[in-house]
Write a protein that holds these residues in place. Structure first.
Motif, mmCIF file in Angstrom:
data_model
loop_
_atom_site.group_PDB
_atom_site.id
_atom_site.type_symbol
_atom_site.label_atom_id
_atom_site.label_comp_id
_atom_site.label_asym_id
_atom_site.label_seq_id
_atom_site.Cartn_x
_atom_site.Cartn_y
_atom_site.Cartn_z
ATOM 1 N N LEU A 70 0.848 -1.196 0.000
ATOM 2 C CA LEU A 70 0.000 0.000 0.000
ATOM 3 C C LEU A 70 0.879 1.240 0.000
ATOM 4 C CD1 LEU A 70 -2.822 1.384 0.383
ATOM 5 C CD2 LEU A 70 -2.405 1.213 2.851
ATOM 6 N N LEU A 71 0.642 2.128 -0.948
ATOM 7 C CA LEU A 71 1.307 3.429 -0.997
ATOM 8 C C LEU A 71 0.271 4.500 -0.719
ATOM 9 C CD1 LEU A 71 3.536 3.006 -4.184
ATOM 10 C CD2 LEU A 71 4.276 2.953 -1.794
ATOM 11 N N VAL A 72 0.538 5.307 0.294
ATOM 12 C CA VAL A 72 -0.379 6.378 0.682
ATOM 13 C C VAL A 72 0.230 7.717 0.323
ATOM 14 C CG1 VAL A 72 -1.445 7.578 2.631
ATOM 15 C CG2 VAL A 72 -1.452 5.072 2.556
ATOM 16 N N TYR A 73 -0.515 8.516 -0.442
ATOM 17 C CA TYR A 73 -0.108 9.902 -0.650
ATOM 18 C C TYR A 73 -0.892 10.752 0.345
ATOM 19 C CZ TYR A 73 0.881 14.487 -2.347
ATOM 20 O OH TYR A 73 1.299 15.791 -2.389
ATOM 21 N N HIS A 74 -0.165 11.436 1.211
ATOM 22 C CA HIS A 74 -0.792 12.305 2.215
ATOM 23 C C HIS A 74 -1.133 13.635 1.542
ATOM 24 C CE1 HIS A 74 0.242 9.498 5.416
ATOM 25 N NE2 HIS A 74 1.465 9.460 4.939
ATOM 26 N N PHE A 75 -2.368 13.740 1.119
ATOM 27 C CA PHE A 75 -2.859 14.889 0.358
ATOM 28 C C PHE A 75 -3.300 15.982 1.334
ATOM 29 C CE2 PHE A 75 -4.779 15.877 -3.912
ATOM 30 C CZ PHE A 75 -5.298 17.124 -3.593
ATOM 31 N N MET A 76 -2.783 17.186 1.140
ATOM 32 C CA MET A 76 -3.126 18.302 2.025
ATOM 33 C C MET A 76 -4.558 18.779 1.764
ATOM 34 S SD MET A 76 0.396 20.554 1.906
ATOM 35 C CE MET A 76 -0.320 21.897 2.873
ATOM 36 N N PHE A 77 -5.456 18.293 2.584
ATOM 37 C CA PHE A 77 -6.856 18.711 2.525
ATOM 38 C C PHE A 77 -7.387 18.572 3.950
ATOM 39 C CE2 PHE A 77 -10.544 18.728 -0.738
ATOM 40 C CZ PHE A 77 -11.328 19.520 0.082
ATOM 41 N N GLY A 78 -7.137 19.614 4.746
ATOM 42 C CA GLY A 78 -7.558 19.600 6.141
ATOM 43 C C GLY A 78 -9.060 19.721 6.279
ATOM 44 N N ARG A 195 -1.232 23.295 9.015
ATOM 45 C CA ARG A 195 -1.331 22.191 9.964
ATOM 46 C C ARG A 195 -1.427 20.832 9.262
ATOM 47 N NH1 ARG A 195 -3.797 26.077 13.469
ATOM 48 N NH2 ARG A 195 -5.946 25.683 12.774
ATOM 49 N N ASP A 196 -1.450 20.840 7.931
ATOM 50 C CA ASP A 196 -1.369 19.611 7.152
ATOM 51 C C ASP A 196 -0.201 19.749 6.185
ATOM 52 O OD1 ASP A 196 -3.891 17.672 7.555
ATOM 53 O OD2 ASP A 196 -4.504 19.748 7.878
ATOM 54 N N ARG A 197 0.528 18.661 5.962
ATOM 55 C CA ARG A 197 1.714 18.683 5.117
ATOM 56 C C ARG A 197 1.680 17.484 4.154
ATOM 57 N NH1 ARG A 197 5.331 21.985 8.467
ATOM 58 N NH2 ARG A 197 3.810 23.357 9.447
ATOM 59 N N PRO A 198 2.433 17.554 3.052
ATOM 60 C CA PRO A 198 2.457 16.439 2.094
ATOM 61 C C PRO A 198 3.456 15.359 2.489
ATOM 62 C CG PRO A 198 3.786 18.235 1.276
ATOM 63 C CD PRO A 198 3.194 18.719 2.567
ATOM 64 N N VAL A 210 0.260 -5.669 9.354
ATOM 65 C CA VAL A 210 0.666 -4.521 8.554
ATOM 66 C C VAL A 210 1.964 -3.959 9.120
ATOM 67 C CG1 VAL A 210 0.067 -2.182 7.811
ATOM 68 C CG2 VAL A 210 -1.703 -3.941 7.931
ATOM 69 N N TYR A 211 2.894 -3.639 8.227
ATOM 70 C CA TYR A 211 4.165 -3.039 8.624
ATOM 71 C C TYR A 211 4.373 -1.723 7.870
ATOM 72 C CZ TYR A 211 5.186 -7.739 10.371
ATOM 73 O OH TYR A 211 5.119 -8.945 11.033
ATOM 74 N N HIS A 212 4.869 -0.739 8.612
ATOM 75 C CA HIS A 212 5.273 0.534 8.012
ATOM 76 C C HIS A 212 6.693 0.356 7.496
ATOM 77 C CE1 HIS A 212 6.901 4.845 8.843
ATOM 78 N NE2 HIS A 212 6.483 4.752 7.589
ATOM 79 N N THR A 213 6.928 0.639 6.215
ATOM 80 C CA THR A 213 8.237 0.385 5.614
ATOM 81 C C THR A 213 9.006 1.648 5.231
ATOM 82 O OG1 THR A 213 7.409 0.222 3.329
ATOM 83 C CG2 THR A 213 7.325 -1.781 4.685
ATOM 84 N N TYR A 214 8.289 2.742 4.931
ATOM 85 C CA TYR A 214 8.989 3.922 4.403
ATOM 86 C C TYR A 214 8.067 5.131 4.453
ATOM 87 C CZ TYR A 214 11.368 6.956 0.956
ATOM 88 O OH TYR A 214 11.988 7.997 0.335
ATOM 89 N N SER A 215 8.657 6.290 4.709
ATOM 90 C CA SER A 215 7.928 7.560 4.582
ATOM 91 C C SER A 215 8.888 8.623 4.061
ATOM 92 C CB SER A 215 7.366 8.027 5.929
ATOM 93 O OG SER A 215 6.274 7.241 6.338
ATOM 94 N N THR A 216 8.368 9.532 3.252
ATOM 95 C CA THR A 216 9.159 10.662 2.772
ATOM 96 C C THR A 216 8.275 11.893 2.743
ATOM 97 O OG1 THR A 216 10.719 11.405 1.061
ATOM 98 C CG2 THR A 216 8.705 10.313 0.297
ATOM 99 N N TYR A 217 8.892 13.055 2.877
ATOM 100 C CA TYR A 217 8.145 14.304 3.021
ATOM 101 C C TYR A 217 8.832 15.429 2.235
ATOM 102 C CZ TYR A 217 6.767 11.587 7.155
ATOM 103 O OH TYR A 217 6.358 10.583 7.991
ATOM 104 N N ALA A 218 8.152 16.577 2.192
ATOM 105 C CA ALA A 218 8.736 17.795 1.605
ATOM 106 C C ALA A 218 9.292 17.516 0.205
ATOM 107 C CB ALA A 218 9.797 18.374 2.551
#
Length: 254
Positions: A70-78, A195-198, A210-218
């Protein structure tokens, strides 16, 4: 007449071959980074996250949609936004084509935001998108993966984003002009907007866990920002002095 360096075809070819070596080195370095990324230790996710989707309530496992990755894109929509972030919107414009291919390679791509599912679905219709998009409005998911923050964290400078704790560029006083401009287009103020970021987060499902494997930001998100990959190969490159992009339905007809 152009002020850029010009030359013969032979001179261009010699310079291009020299550049090719640097490009190949970058490709090999990128391949090594991929190996290092995949070698990161996995962290088991035991919290029972709950989401709202167009098909109803869902768990984190449900978001995998029968696949192992699963790949999640953290979309800035507060929750207080009236519309999605313009930058995230330009990034998400490529998801329609990509998510179909990933789905046929055992990977589910979904966006997740804190806005209500009704807001997300309305914006999704406006943008003409078909990729999955879940609301984490009633979950700590965004906060736990460091893409959303409380007013107190923001006030006290205790935001941990992109693996750095403290005040970030988006938290400056007064707000940077691009942050203010983007907040205006989202129908909110700069502090609420910030208060929300990508980000991008990867998970794997193995033996029911479920395991968390990777996260990247900015700037780590730049790699999936399609228009910049093309501009970096255009004659004038990014050629920007400020924010120039808009939501795709806000450009004047050309």
């Amino acid at each position: 007449m152009t002020t850029h360096a010009t030359g013969t075809r032979e001179e261009w070819l010699a310079a291009r071959i020299k550049l090719l070596e640097a490009e190949k080195a970058l490709t090999r370095h990128g391949d090594e980074l991929v190996r290092q990324r995949q070698a990161l230790p996995w962290v088991r996710v035991d919290r029972d996250y709950r989401f709202e989707t167009e098909n109803g309530p869902a768990t984190l496992i449900d978001l995998f949609d029968g696949r192992s990755q699963l790949l999640v894109y953290h979309f800035m929509f507060g929750p207080d936004y009236k519309a999605g972030c313009p930058s995230c919107s330009s990034i998400a414009d490529s998801f329609n084509g990509v998510h179909v291919h990933l789905a046929n390679h055992d990977v589910t791509l979904t966006a997740v935001s804190r806005a209500s599912i009704d807001k997300l679905q309305g914006y999704k219709r406006r943008m003409g998108w078909t990729f999955p998009w879940a609301s984490s409005a009633d979950s700590s998911f965004n906060f736990d993966f460091n893409v959303s923050f409380t007013e107190m964290q923001q006030r006290d400078g205790e935001i941990e984003y992109n693996y750095v704790r403290g005040r970030h560029a988006m938290d400056m006083e007064p707000a940077p002009a691009p942050v203010k401009a983007f907040a205006d287009t989202c129908g909110t103020d700069a502090k609420t907007y910030a208060r929300d970021r990508p980000g991008i987060t990867a998970f794997v499902l193995e033996d029911g866990a479920v395991y968390h494997t990777y996260s990247t930001y900015a700037r780590g998100v730049d790699a999936v920002w399609g228009m910049y990959q093309w501009l970096d190969r255009a004659p004038l490159g990014r050629n920007e002095t400020g924010v120039w992009w808009k939501r795709h339905d806000e450009y004047a007809p050309r």
